[in-house]
Design a protein around this motif. Structure first.
Motif, short mmCIF file in Angstrom:
data_model
loop_
_atom_site.label_atom_id
_atom_site.label_comp_id
_atom_site.label_asym_id
_atom_site.label_seq_id
_atom_site.Cartn_x
_atom_site.Cartn_y
_atom_site.Cartn_z
N VAL A 7 -8.49 0.22 11.85
CA VAL A 7 -8.17 1.26 12.83
C VAL A 7 -8.30 2.64 12.19
CG1 VAL A 7 -6.42 2.18 14.40
CG2 VAL A 7 -6.50 -0.28 13.95
N VAL A 8 -9.01 3.54 12.87
CA VAL A 8 -8.98 4.95 12.53
C VAL A 8 -8.21 5.66 13.64
CG1 VAL A 8 -10.33 7.08 12.48
CG2 VAL A 8 -11.02 5.14 11.08
N VAL A 9 -7.13 6.34 13.29
CA VAL A 9 -6.35 7.12 14.23
C VAL A 9 -6.74 8.58 14.07
CG1 VAL A 9 -4.04 7.82 14.97
CG2 VAL A 9 -4.42 5.49 14.11
N VAL A 10 -7.21 9.19 15.15
CA VAL A 10 -7.61 10.59 15.11
C VAL A 10 -6.46 11.42 15.66
CG1 VAL A 10 -9.31 12.30 15.78
CG2 VAL A 10 -10.00 9.92 15.43
N GLY A 11 -5.80 12.17 14.78
CA GLY A 11 -4.64 12.97 15.15
C GLY A 11 -3.41 12.51 14.41
N ALA A 12 -2.75 13.45 13.72
CA ALA A 12 -1.56 13.11 12.92
C ALA A 12 -0.30 13.73 13.50
CB ALA A 12 -1.75 13.56 11.47
N GLY A 13 -0.32 14.04 14.80
CA GLY A 13 0.91 14.46 15.46
C GLY A 13 1.82 13.27 15.65
N ILE A 14 2.87 13.44 16.44
CA ILE A 14 3.87 12.38 16.58
C ILE A 14 3.28 11.11 17.16
CG2 ILE A 14 4.68 13.09 18.88
CD1 ILE A 14 6.98 11.95 16.01
N ALA A 20 -0.18 4.97 13.81
CA ALA A 20 -0.47 4.53 12.46
C ALA A 20 0.62 3.60 11.94
CB ALA A 20 -0.61 5.75 11.54
N TYR A 21 1.86 3.95 12.18
CA TYR A 21 2.99 3.13 11.74
C TYR A 21 2.99 1.78 12.44
CZ TYR A 21 7.93 1.77 11.11
OH TYR A 21 9.10 1.10 10.82
N ALA A 22 2.79 1.78 13.77
CA ALA A 22 2.82 0.53 14.53
C ALA A 22 1.70 -0.40 14.13
CB ALA A 22 2.75 0.84 16.03
N CYS A 23 0.53 0.15 13.81
CA CYS A 23 -0.60 -0.69 13.41
C CYS A 23 -0.47 -1.15 11.96
CB CYS A 23 -1.91 0.08 13.59
SG CYS A 23 -2.41 0.34 15.32
N ALA A 24 -0.09 -0.24 11.06
CA ALA A 24 -0.01 -0.59 9.64
C ALA A 24 1.07 -1.64 9.38
CB ALA A 24 0.26 0.65 8.82
N ARG A 25 2.16 -1.56 10.09
CA ARG A 25 3.24 -2.54 9.86
C ARG A 25 2.85 -3.94 10.34
NH1 ARG A 25 8.01 -1.39 14.18
NH2 ARG A 25 9.15 -2.37 12.49
N ARG A 26 1.77 -4.03 11.15
CA ARG A 26 1.24 -5.33 11.56
C ARG A 26 0.23 -5.87 10.56
NH1 ARG A 26 2.99 -3.37 16.43
NH2 ARG A 26 3.34 -4.87 18.11
N GLY A 27 0.00 -5.13 9.48
CA GLY A 27 -0.93 -5.58 8.46
C GLY A 27 -2.35 -5.09 8.64
N LEU A 28 -2.59 -4.20 9.60
CA LEU A 28 -3.92 -3.65 9.81
C LEU A 28 -4.19 -2.55 8.80
CD1 LEU A 28 -3.80 -3.34 13.71
CD2 LEU A 28 -4.93 -5.13 12.39
N THR A 29 -5.45 -2.42 8.38
CA THR A 29 -5.82 -1.29 7.53
C THR A 29 -6.05 -0.08 8.43
OG1 THR A 29 -8.15 -1.96 7.61
CG2 THR A 29 -6.82 -2.76 5.76
N VAL A 30 -5.45 1.05 8.04
CA VAL A 30 -5.40 2.22 8.92
C VAL A 30 -5.77 3.48 8.14
CG1 VAL A 30 -3.92 3.66 10.39
CG2 VAL A 30 -3.59 1.17 10.33
N ALA A 31 -6.58 4.34 8.76
CA ALA A 31 -6.81 5.69 8.27
C ALA A 31 -6.44 6.68 9.36
CB ALA A 31 -8.26 5.89 7.86
N VAL A 32 -5.69 7.71 9.01
CA VAL A 32 -5.33 8.77 9.94
C VAL A 32 -6.12 10.01 9.57
CG1 VAL A 32 -3.46 10.16 10.90
CG2 VAL A 32 -3.00 7.82 10.13
N LEU A 33 -6.86 10.55 10.53
CA LEU A 33 -7.68 11.74 10.30
C LEU A 33 -7.14 12.87 11.15
CD1 LEU A 33 -11.23 10.10 10.50
CD2 LEU A 33 -9.70 10.27 8.52
N GLU A 34 -6.81 13.99 10.52
CA GLU A 34 -6.24 15.14 11.22
C GLU A 34 -7.10 16.37 10.96
OE1 GLU A 34 -4.59 18.06 13.02
OE2 GLU A 34 -3.74 16.06 13.36
N ALA A 169 3.99 4.65 7.29
CA ALA A 169 2.67 4.05 7.46
C ALA A 169 1.94 3.95 6.12
CB ALA A 169 1.85 4.87 8.46
N ARG A 170 2.04 5.00 5.30
CA ARG A 170 1.40 4.97 3.97
C ARG A 170 1.99 3.86 3.11
NH1 ARG A 170 1.42 10.79 4.28
NH2 ARG A 170 3.42 10.81 3.19
N ASP A 171 3.29 3.66 3.23
CA ASP A 171 3.90 2.58 2.45
C ASP A 171 3.42 1.20 2.90
OD1 ASP A 171 5.25 4.29 0.83
OD2 ASP A 171 7.23 3.96 1.71
N HIS A 172 2.89 1.14 4.11
CA HIS A 172 2.29 -0.10 4.62
C HIS A 172 0.78 -0.12 4.37
CE1 HIS A 172 5.70 -2.10 6.59
NE2 HIS A 172 6.10 -0.91 6.97
N GLY A 173 0.28 0.83 3.57
CA GLY A 173 -1.12 0.82 3.18
C GLY A 173 -2.02 1.81 3.88
#
Length: 398
Positions: A7-14, A20-34, A169-173
């Protein structure tokens, strides 16, 4: 910059941070781009409201009630590890019969009708007469007819909440990349397979559009036109004062302003305190694209309304004024879910001023869409293609 993520999440607002948190805690690899810095958009210019009081029965209220419970749970999960997000379960107070020409009897009757409908939908609400309002808010004007008290309404510090969610989210990778603007969508056989940034491409199984007021432009890069536009709002901040306003307090005309699609300036009175002692005063709305100029008339109306509602504020100095751009959706419902026109694109925006309150539920549903789970709430009312006259592949999935 090259990389591949689930998953790439575009936007680092709330909303993006929550996704990012909801996806990463499920074990998905996530990048947040702001595209800018941390909380550079609406999240950094909001009041931190988590409201059920301003929503009538329907899909948005269901989303708000679901999110209300998630915020309580997430606040406990984040705990001291990621810093205090200043969650206050202080309740909201809606009042009527204040101001020139106010019809207190008619306004109170309207609030009672609203309360009956909301109560039937699961909202906790208490009818108050004039004395009941002043018991909860001793500094409020006696020139009012009554109001409604909503114990489920809450407030938090949005910048701290977004930072905590991104840290978790970062702590979940997850990876978080600030000042990284998306300039194009990567496509393969019609499917979005990543994004291109100024620093290079980023491959992804799903791209989540959580770009707030810029979400319409981002959707356009994928060929999925979505009419989400920036709606400007101003907020006044007072100097710190001893405890004066105990709850979030707003006039009943705020409900009409939230539901309006009028482009012209609209103001209503919203007043609430913060743990730091400052008082936040809103609210204004106007559709002016990304016009960043100061609007003196909007600020004048906000100050007058606040003093009318809380007369002691006449002796309190305004410390600063700021504005932000809320992501406005024409039908006043957020845009959430997979886009059937462009597989691989998932939307999470269009909440206007309710994004902070609705972020956890939105993120939870987005994570369910990405992982193929059955969503806990029906997504049809929030369908990304509902504004389009033609949906090419109505049965498509993410």
């Amino acid at each position: 910059m090259a990389g591949s993520f689930d998953v790439v999440v575009v936007g680092a607002g709330i909303v993006g941070a929550a996704c990012a948190y909801a996806c990463a805690r499920r074990g998905l690899t996530v990048a947040v781009l702001e595209r800018a810095g941390l909380v550079a958009g609406a999240t950094g210019s909001g009041e931190g409201n988590l409201l059920v009081s301003d929503k009538l029965p329907g899909p948005e209220l269901e989303l708000a009630l679901f999110s209300n419970g998630l915020w309580r749970r997430w606040a406990a999960e984040l705990g001291d590890r990621y810093g205090d997000i200043e969650l206050e379960v202080k309740g909201g107070l809606v009042v009527t019969g204040v101001g020139p020409g106010a019809d207190g009897a008619a306004g109170l009757a309207g609030l009672r009708e609203t309360a009956r409908a909301q109560s039937a939908a699961g909202v906790l609400v208490e009818l108050l007469d004039r004395a009941g309002v002043r018991e909860r808010e001793p500094a409020i004007t006696p020139e009012l007819a009554g109001g409604l008290f909503y114990p489920q309404d809450m407030q938090l510090m949005p910048a701290k909440a977004a930072a905590a969610l991104l840290a978790a989210a970062r702590d979940h990778g997850a990876e978080v990349r600030l000042r990284t603007e998306v300039v194009a969508m990567l496509r393969d056989a019609g499917r979005v397979v990543g994004v291109r940034t100024g620093a290079g491409p980023v491959a992804a199984g799903h791209v989540v559009n959580a770009a707030g007021a810029w979400a319409g432009r981002l959707a356009g890069l994928a060929g999925a036109d979505t009419p989400v536009a920036p709606r400007r709002g101003f907020i006044l901040v007072t100097e710190p004062v001893p405890p004066l306003v105990r709850h979030k307090v707003y006039s009943a005309d705020y409900l009409a302003n939230v539901a309006s699609g009028d482009a012209a300036l609209q103001t209503s009175t919203v007043v609430e305190g913060t743990p730091a002692g400052t008082i936040l005063i809103g609210a204004s709305r106007e559709l002016v694209d990304f016009d960043r100029r100061h609007n003196a008339e909007a600020v004048r109306r906000l100050a007058q309304g606040a003093v009318r509602l809380f007369p002691p504020l006449a002796a309190v100095r305004a410390m600063r004024v700021y504005h932000g751009f809320r992501p406005f959706s024409p039908d006043h419902l957020p845009v959430i879910g997979a886009d059937p026109r462009v597989p691989g694109l998932v939307h999470a925006h269009g909440h206007e001023g309710a994004g902070i309150g609705l972020a956890p539920a939105t993120a939870h549903l987005v994570a369910q869409v990405v992982t193929g789970e059955r969503p806990d709430l029906a997504l049809d009312p929030f369908a990304p293609a509902r504004f389009s006259s033609e949906v090419e592949t109505a049965g498509a999935t993410a």
